[in-house]
Design a protein around this motif. Sequence first.
Motif, PDB file in Angstrom:
ATOM      1  N   UNK A 431       0.834  -1.205   0.000  1.00 40.65           N
ATOM      2  CA  UNK A 431       0.000   0.000   0.000  1.00 40.65           C
ATOM      3  C   UNK A 431       0.869   1.256   0.000  1.00 40.65           C
ATOM      4  N   UNK A 432       1.965   1.228   0.762  1.00 40.43           N
ATOM      5  CA  UNK A 432       2.866   2.390   0.806  1.00 40.43           C
ATOM      6  C   UNK A 432       3.508   2.605  -0.563  1.00 40.43           C
ATOM      7  N   UNK A 433       3.974   1.501  -1.160  1.00 38.24           N
ATOM      8  CA  UNK A 433       4.638   1.603  -2.461  1.00 38.24           C
ATOM      9  C   UNK A 433       3.679   2.098  -3.544  1.00 38.24           C
ATOM     10  N   UNK A 437       2.448   9.397  -3.505  1.00 36.68           N
ATOM     11  CA  UNK A 437       1.973  10.783  -3.415  1.00 36.68           C
ATOM     12  C   UNK A 437       1.402  11.066  -2.036  1.00 36.68           C
ATOM     13  N   UNK A 438       0.520  10.160  -1.565  1.00 37.43           N
ATOM     14  CA  UNK A 438      -0.105  10.328  -0.248  1.00 37.43           C
ATOM     15  C   UNK A 438       0.934  10.209   0.870  1.00 37.43           C
ATOM     16  N   UNK A 439       1.948   9.355   0.624  1.00 40.13           N
ATOM     17  CA  UNK A 439       2.990   9.198   1.634  1.00 40.13           C
ATOM     18  C   UNK A 439       3.704  10.531   1.842  1.00 40.13           C
ATOM     19  N   UNK A 440       3.999  11.211   0.735  1.00 39.08           N
ATOM     20  CA  UNK A 440       4.685  12.509   0.819  1.00 39.08           C
ATOM     21  C   UNK A 440       3.826  13.521   1.582  1.00 39.08           C
ATOM     22  N   UNK A 441       2.522  13.538   1.240  1.00 50.40           N
ATOM     23  CA  UNK A 441       1.622  14.479   1.931  1.00 50.40           C
ATOM     24  C   UNK A 441       1.563  14.192   3.429  1.00 50.40           C
ATOM     25  N   UNK A 442       1.495  12.888   3.749  1.00 50.60           N
ATOM     26  CA  UNK A 442       1.417  12.500   5.153  1.00 50.60           C
ATOM     27  C   UNK A 442       2.653  12.989   5.900  1.00 50.60           C
ATOM     28  N   UNK A 443       3.809  12.758   5.260  1.00 56.07           N
ATOM     29  CA  UNK A 443       5.061  13.147   5.911  1.00 56.07           C
ATOM     30  C   UNK A 443       5.177  14.653   6.048  1.00 56.07           C
ATOM     31  N   UNK A 444       4.479  15.355   5.136  1.00 59.91           N
ATOM     32  CA  UNK A 444       4.481  16.822   5.191  1.00 59.91           C
ATOM     33  C   UNK A 444       3.522  17.339   6.260  1.00 59.91           C
ATOM     34  N   UNK A 445       2.860  16.425   6.955  1.00 60.15           N
ATOM     35  CA  UNK A 445       2.032  16.863   8.085  1.00 60.15           C
ATOM     36  C   UNK A 445       0.544  16.599   7.965  1.00 60.15           C
TER      37      UNK A 445
END
Length: 479
Positions: A431-433, A437-445
């Motif tokens: 799911x992460x792989x 895009x969503x992973x980046x957004x999540x990490x951005x807060x």
Amino acid sequence: MSVAWEVVIGLEIHAQLATKSKIFSGSPTAYGADPNTQANLVDLGYPGVLPVLNKEVVRMATLFGLAVSATVARRSVFARKNYFYPDLPKGYQISQLELPIVEHGEMHIIGVDGMEKRIGITRAHLEEDAGKSIHEGLDASSGIDLNRAGTPLLEIVSEPDLRSAKDAVTYMKKIHTIVHYLGISDGNMQEGSFRCDANVSVRPMGQKELGTRAELKNLNSFRYIEKAINIEVERQIDLIEDGGTVVQETRLYDSDKDETRSMRSKEEANDYRYFPDPDLLPVEISNEYIEAIRATMPELPDAKQARFIDEYELKSDDAAILTASRMLADFYEGVVKATDATAQVAANWVIGDLGGALNRDGLGISDSKISSDELAGLVDRIHDDTISGKIAKQVFEAMWDGEGSADDVIESKGLKQITDSGAIELVVDKVIADNLGQVAEYKAGKDKLIGFFVGKVMQETKGQANPGQVNQMLRDKLK
Ligand code: ADP
Ligand code: MG
């Protein structure tokens, strides 16, 4: 200036007592038999026959009296109420007038305003039902069916203490629950085993004397009682405000037209010439008898509700729902005893999923397709994390459809929750792989996205992954 009106209602409830045979004869009381197949010479009113009191009705009336904190009369007397009607071949109904078996009782209800109210129960007396005229299916003639003649009734008369149609219904429902709990009436309203006459009057707010009342006859559904009373109240207020006066009379509610119509006025009312029935001895009961019956008193709805709140720590609304019938309460306690989950979780399942399924299929609790032990078996599998609450709903439906126990369904459908972290990790990584895009957004807060990832994993695992584990693993990996 318009006056504020106060509504005053007193109910006369007729509860058919659940005896096998009639009140004064040995004929059976079962409902629905062919006309006149359950009426013997006593019920037919033949001359020279003698009534013999059915002991069981005395026990039932006594039990009811004790349940509503009333005085149970050590001596009560049957009286003849004389009138002519084709369904009453004797020319009189045996009832009780001056010395009824039960007097001075009370009940408490929660009114529409949320306040507790005391409703006085003037009396409850024993009497026999009359027969029935039949017009349907007969060509230009009427038939008489005397199967119902002599069926035992307990007439429960309230003080004029009720102040709204809704409160009247609440009171009647509570009496209904109590007679059912006591096992003295099946309370079947369609079959006429539980019905009432509602006496209705209005008076200007603050006035002490009661207004003139009209009596609405033979209401046999809770919905009609409320409608009939409201329509009658409106009629009386309009009448008075237009300068008229209410006359004391008997009225009938017409549910098709939603109106009440005059049946007979006080002037036309019968003089029943009551007198003690010379064929029946006064009923004398001892203190020992009353105490013996008190000892058989089941736990009543109010007490059961209080105990459920106390013992099971249920929300009071839930406790009220679960104690509305004795059978439902027993079912619930069956689940609680058999499960390791909390009593509140058990309540949620009984009220929510089971209640929903019963409703949907138009069934009562006695017709439930899942037993209390089976439901406990399902709740336990949630409790021990074998399945999630969501999967449990799917298992429940399968159980309802007769596919076996919770364990059977979980096994045959392969619904066991995935708790193997290796297996979950594979899906989480995928799911992460797939969603960089969503992973980046999540990490951005954008923390809220955690729900999105959990959803994806649950979707991939058809809801079988342990949601708590998935959540934790995602948070760790996305840090
Ligand atoms: P009856 O002998 O005509 O049946 P009761 O005095 O026994 O009359 O009362 C029958 C019912 O009517 C009782 O439930 C009583 O509370 C109720 N009732 C009496 N007077 C009024 C009134 N003015 N308004 C509403 N209900 C009343
Ligand atoms: Mg009356």
